[in-house]
Write an enzyme that holds these catalytic residues in place. Structure first.
Site, PDB file in Angstrom:
ATOM      1  N   GLY A 189       0.703  24.249  65.564  1.00 36.28           N
ATOM      2  CA  GLY A 189       0.060  25.028  64.520  1.00 36.28           C
ATOM      3  C   GLY A 189      -1.446  25.080  64.716  1.00 36.28           C
ATOM      4  O   GLY A 189      -2.108  26.063  64.368  1.00 36.28           O
ATOM      5  N   HIS A 246      11.965  26.638  63.054  1.00 38.70           N
ATOM      6  CA  HIS A 246      12.780  25.833  63.956  1.00 38.70           C
ATOM      7  C   HIS A 246      14.241  26.047  63.548  1.00 38.70           C
ATOM      8  O   HIS A 246      14.529  26.162  62.356  1.00 38.70           O
ATOM      9  CB  HIS A 246      12.398  24.352  63.776  1.00 38.70           C
ATOM     10  CG  HIS A 246      12.829  23.456  64.887  1.00 38.70           C
ATOM     11  ND1 HIS A 246      13.313  23.921  66.090  1.00 38.70           N
ATOM     12  CD2 HIS A 246      12.844  22.116  64.995  1.00 38.70           C
ATOM     13  CE1 HIS A 246      13.587  22.894  66.873  1.00 38.70           C
ATOM     14  NE2 HIS A 246      13.316  21.779  66.229  1.00 38.70           N
ATOM     15  N   SER A 302      -3.635  21.918 100.801  1.00 45.03           N
ATOM     16  CA  SER A 302      -3.647  21.684 102.254  1.00 45.03           C
ATOM     17  C   SER A 302      -2.262  21.926 102.845  1.00 45.03           C
ATOM     18  O   SER A 302      -1.250  21.827 102.135  1.00 45.03           O
ATOM     19  CB  SER A 302      -4.051  20.235 102.521  1.00 45.03           C
ATOM     20  OG  SER A 302      -3.008  19.374 102.095  1.00 45.03           O
ATOM     21  N   GLN A 337      12.656  18.876  54.996  1.00 49.99           N
ATOM     22  CA  GLN A 337      13.473  20.045  54.629  1.00 49.99           C
ATOM     23  C   GLN A 337      14.820  19.614  54.073  1.00 49.99           C
ATOM     24  O   GLN A 337      15.333  20.215  53.135  1.00 49.99           O
ATOM     25  CB  GLN A 337      13.700  20.937  55.849  1.00 49.99           C
ATOM     26  CG  GLN A 337      12.455  21.690  56.280  1.00 49.99           C
ATOM     27  CD  GLN A 337      12.684  22.541  57.511  1.00 49.99           C
ATOM     28  OE1 GLN A 337      13.806  22.899  57.848  1.00 49.99           O
ATOM     29  NE2 GLN A 337      11.616  22.868  58.207  1.00 49.99           N
ATOM     30  N   ASP A 351      11.148  18.529  59.541  1.00 49.95           N
ATOM     31  CA  ASP A 351      12.588  18.770  59.524  1.00 49.95           C
ATOM     32  C   ASP A 351      13.303  17.786  58.586  1.00 49.95           C
ATOM     33  O   ASP A 351      14.265  18.152  57.911  1.00 49.95           O
ATOM     34  CB  ASP A 351      13.143  18.724  60.953  1.00 49.95           C
ATOM     35  CG  ASP A 351      12.590  19.900  61.777  1.00 49.95           C
ATOM     36  OD1 ASP A 351      12.600  21.030  61.265  1.00 49.95           O
ATOM     37  OD2 ASP A 351      12.121  19.675  62.901  1.00 49.95           O
ATOM     38  N   ALA A 352      12.823  16.547  58.524  1.00 47.96           N
ATOM     39  CA  ALA A 352      13.429  15.561  57.606  1.00 47.96           C
ATOM     40  C   ALA A 352      13.111  15.934  56.153  1.00 47.96           C
ATOM     41  O   ALA A 352      13.982  15.856  55.271  1.00 47.96           O
ATOM     42  CB  ALA A 352      12.894  14.166  57.920  1.00 47.96           C
ATOM     43  N   VAL A 403       1.392  20.727  59.941  1.00 44.81           N
ATOM     44  CA  VAL A 403       0.774  21.258  61.157  1.00 44.81           C
ATOM     45  C   VAL A 403       0.946  22.787  61.228  1.00 44.81           C
ATOM     46  O   VAL A 403      -0.021  23.528  61.382  1.00 44.81           O
ATOM     47  CB  VAL A 403       1.361  20.595  62.425  1.00 44.81           C
ATOM     48  CG1 VAL A 403       0.659  21.131  63.663  1.00 44.81           C
ATOM     49  CG2 VAL A 403       1.238  19.084  62.369  1.00 44.81           C
ATOM     50  N   GLN A 404       2.199  23.252  61.070  1.00 47.68           N
ATOM     51  CA  GLN A 404       2.432  24.699  61.103  1.00 47.68           C
ATOM     52  C   GLN A 404       1.930  25.374  59.838  1.00 47.68           C
ATOM     53  O   GLN A 404       1.436  26.500  59.879  1.00 47.68           O
ATOM     54  CB  GLN A 404       3.932  24.995  61.274  1.00 47.68           C
ATOM     55  CG  GLN A 404       4.436  24.887  62.690  1.00 47.68           C
ATOM     56  CD  GLN A 404       3.809  25.902  63.620  1.00 47.68           C
ATOM     57  OE1 GLN A 404       3.619  27.064  63.303  1.00 47.68           O
ATOM     58  NE2 GLN A 404       3.459  25.438  64.815  1.00 47.68           N
TER      59      GLN A 404
HETATM   60  N1  NAP Z   1       4.225  20.861  64.841  1.00 50.24           N
HETATM   61  C1  NAP Z   1       4.235  22.091  65.341  1.00 50.24           C
HETATM   62  O1  NAP Z   1       3.213  22.564  65.800  1.00 50.24           O
HETATM   63  C2  NAP Z   1       5.476  22.940  65.333  1.00 50.24           C
HETATM   64  C3  NAP Z   1       5.635  23.923  66.318  1.00 50.24           C
HETATM   65  C4  NAP Z   1       6.686  24.815  66.217  1.00 50.24           C
HETATM   66  C5  NAP Z   1       7.593  24.677  65.164  1.00 50.24           C
HETATM   67  N2  NAP Z   1       7.456  23.665  64.244  1.00 50.24           N
HETATM   68  C6  NAP Z   1       8.396  23.568  63.117  1.00 50.24           C
HETATM   69  O2  NAP Z   1       7.691  23.890  61.924  1.00 50.24           O
HETATM   70  C7  NAP Z   1       8.219  23.143  60.835  1.00 50.24           C
HETATM   71  C8  NAP Z   1       7.092  22.330  60.222  1.00 50.24           C
HETATM   72  O3  NAP Z   1       6.665  21.408  61.191  1.00 50.24           O
HETATM   73  P1  NAP Z   1       5.278  20.630  61.120  1.00 50.24           P
HETATM   74  O4  NAP Z   1       5.088  19.920  62.407  1.00 50.24           O
HETATM   75  O5  NAP Z   1       4.234  21.535  60.602  1.00 50.24           O
HETATM   76  O6  NAP Z   1       5.668  19.569  60.027  1.00 50.24           O
HETATM   77  P2  NAP Z   1       4.869  18.301  59.547  1.00 50.24           P
HETATM   78  O7  NAP Z   1       3.450  18.409  59.913  1.00 50.24           O
HETATM   79  O8  NAP Z   1       5.621  17.102  59.905  1.00 50.24           O
HETATM   80  O9  NAP Z   1       5.048  18.651  57.995  1.00 50.24           O
HETATM   81  C9  NAP Z   1       4.637  17.867  57.097  1.00 50.24           C
HETATM   82  C10 NAP Z   1       4.763  18.627  55.775  1.00 50.24           C
HETATM   83  O10 NAP Z   1       6.022  18.310  55.204  1.00 50.24           O
HETATM   84  C11 NAP Z   1       5.783  17.674  53.951  1.00 50.24           C
HETATM   85  N3  NAP Z   1       6.864  16.727  53.702  1.00 50.24           N
HETATM   86  C12 NAP Z   1       7.443  15.864  54.574  1.00 50.24           C
HETATM   87  N4  NAP Z   1       8.442  15.190  53.966  1.00 50.24           N
HETATM   88  C13 NAP Z   1       8.506  15.657  52.697  1.00 50.24           C
HETATM   89  C14 NAP Z   1       9.333  15.380  51.593  1.00 50.24           C
HETATM   90  N5  NAP Z   1      10.308  14.476  51.661  1.00 50.24           N
HETATM   91  N6  NAP Z   1       9.113  16.051  50.444  1.00 50.24           N
HETATM   92  C15 NAP Z   1       8.124  16.974  50.352  1.00 50.24           C
HETATM   93  N7  NAP Z   1       7.315  17.289  51.365  1.00 50.24           N
HETATM   94  C16 NAP Z   1       7.503  16.646  52.538  1.00 50.24           C
HETATM   95  C17 NAP Z   1       4.418  17.033  54.132  1.00 50.24           C
HETATM   96  O11 NAP Z   1       3.841  16.731  52.914  1.00 50.24           O
HETATM   97  P3  NAP Z   1       3.061  15.314  52.750  1.00 50.24           P
HETATM   98  O12 NAP Z   1       1.828  15.418  53.584  1.00 50.24           O
HETATM   99  O13 NAP Z   1       2.842  15.244  51.302  1.00 50.24           O
HETATM  100  O14 NAP Z   1       4.004  14.261  53.291  1.00 50.24           O
HETATM  101  C18 NAP Z   1       3.684  18.169  54.862  1.00 50.24           C
HETATM  102  O15 NAP Z   1       3.352  19.210  53.986  1.00 50.24           O
HETATM  103  C19 NAP Z   1       9.330  22.269  61.413  1.00 50.24           C
HETATM  104  O16 NAP Z   1      10.551  22.961  61.249  1.00 50.24           O
HETATM  105  C20 NAP Z   1       8.960  22.181  62.873  1.00 50.24           C
HETATM  106  O17 NAP Z   1      10.077  21.921  63.697  1.00 50.24           O
HETATM  107  C21 NAP Z   1       6.407  22.807  64.320  1.00 50.24           C
END
Ligand code: NAP
Length: 348
Positions: free
Chosen positions: A153, A124, A270, A103, A100-101, A40-41
């Site tokens: 994102g 994060h 109101s 990572q 986060d998982a 997403v990000q």
């Molecule tokens: N969501 C938001 O808008 C948001 C807002 C602010 C901050 N953040 C922070 O930004 C960071 C990224 O968040 P996100 O929401 O963008 O994450 P997300 O969408 O859950 O990220 C998924 C990404 O991680 C990869 N992934 C997951 N598990 C994996 C593994 N075991 N090995 C290799 N790749 C793996 C996925 O690849 P596959 O598709 O191949 O699984 C995909 O590229 C986090 O630290 C989050 O807290 C997010």
């Protein structure tokens, strides 16, 4: 840095006027930024960086929908799209944007490529703050920095395309090179932040986890359910209960609060609503204060992090999640919601 008075408390804020895009480009002109993860990000931050003229590549595991999405978005395999390892090796700045998982699972791989002088960037504070549980402990000779956009994102990208900017917090955990400040601010501007306010990794994660469990998502859903159930128990119809609980809030009142603040919204309802809301506000605050204290404590002690890490490691996490979401979707409250949404004139 500009000093801005937030309700009587002065804070340092970095704006685009003071750290313009040209300066950000100049600061990072020798750097290769690898955005690791295209969830997403990843897309929001990397596309904004690319359009802003930075040298950016993507690291994403292959044979995955996220890889295909990156290709669809114009990233070219072997040129600007690589495996996680290859991208981390090429990078001077690693933007660690896996879930986060993820990572935690990829940490040993990333660590190998954190050679002296590189920067490790997070959006994060989770991995670093709870490092006893995540195992994410970077070497001491790299910069460790954070830019956390205050929104999805998807919004980051949409707002950038519309010429606007989401605000972000920034933090420096380790300044090994003496360049961490310039790097983090330049990246913050580069990813499309409207302005940046300062935090540290711990405060970022404590406030974020409290907010999403509290008002933003958890408390909100709980309050919706409590009020809806109360109205239903007292004989009100689903449409009446839903409209008085959710629809009016999201459609009419919150946009006014977003524009002009709470007092303005109160002033423009109101007198009957005003009097009651002003009185009952105190009762709701008092009733929920202990719950918020309990929540903050659970975040601070790491209990919430433990719950998340354990849940995310379960094989059937996605299946169980879908069951829980289905229960919400199939509840009378949210089925009534679906019917109400369909009735909105713009959806007809
Ligand atoms: N969501 C938001 O808008 C948001 C807002 C602010 C901050 N953040 C922070 O930004 C960071 C990224 O968040 P996100 O929401 O963008 O994450 P997300 O969408 O859950 O990220 C998924 C990404 O991680 C990869 N992934 C997951 N598990 C994996 C593994 N075991 N090995 C290799 N790749 C793996 C996925 O690849 P596959 O598709 O191949 O699984 C995909 O590229 C986090 O630290 C989050 O807290 C997010």
């Amino acid at each position: 840095m500009a000093t801005i008075n937030f309700g009587g408390v002065e804070e340092q804020v970095v704006t685009r006027e003071e750290f313009p895009l040209d300066k950000a480009r100049e600061t990072l002109k020798e750097e290769t930024i690898a955005v690791i993860g295209y969830g997403v990000q990843g897309p929001g931050q990397s596309l904004n960086l690319k359009d802003n003229g930075f040298n950016v590549i993507i690291g994403q595991r292959k044979n995955s929908k996220s890889w295909d999405k990156a290709v669809d978005d114009g990233w070219v395999p072997g040129e600007s799209l690589f495996s996680i390892e290859e991208a981390a090796e090429k990078a001077t700045i690693i933007q660690y944007l896996l879930s986060d998982a993820g990572q935690m699972q990829q940490w040993e791989t990333i660590k190998k490529y954190l050679t002296p002088g590189k920067a490790l960037y997070f959006s994060h504070g989770f991995g670093i703050t709870y490092n006893e549980k995540t195992g994410i402990v970077p070497p001491t000779d790299v910069d460790v920095i954070l830019v956390a956009p205050k929104g999805s994102g998807t919004s980051l990208r949409r707002m950038f395309v519309a010429g606007k900017g989401l605000n972000s917090s920034y933090a420096i955990h380790q300044d090994a090179t003496g360049k961490a400040y310039d790097r983090v601010v330049a990246l913050g501007i580069g990813v499309g932040s409207g302005y940046l306010f300062k935090t540290n990794f711990e405060n970022e994660v404590f406030s974020d986890l409290t907010g999403e469990r509290g008002i933003l998502m958890g408390a909100l859903a709980g309050l919706f359910e409590a009020q809806y159930n109360c109205l239903r128990k007292n004989g009100h119809s689903p449409s009446e209960a839903f409209n008085e609980t959710v629809e009016e809030l999201t459609q009419s009142l919150m946009p006014l609060v977003a524009e002009n603040g709470m007092d303005w919204m109160y002033a423009n309802t109101s007198t009957t609503a005003q009097r009651g809301a002003l009185d009952w506000r105190h009762k709701f605050r008092k009733a929920t204060e202990p719950v918020f204290e309990e929540l903050y404590n659970s975040v601070k002690t790491g209990k919430e992090a433990e719950i998340v890490i354990e849940a995310n490691q379960k094989e059937d996490y996605r299946v169980k999640l879908e069951e829980e979401l289905k229960e919400i979707r199939d509840s009378e409250l949210w089925k009534a919601g679906a019917a109400v949404r369909k009735l909105r004139p713009e959806n007809n």
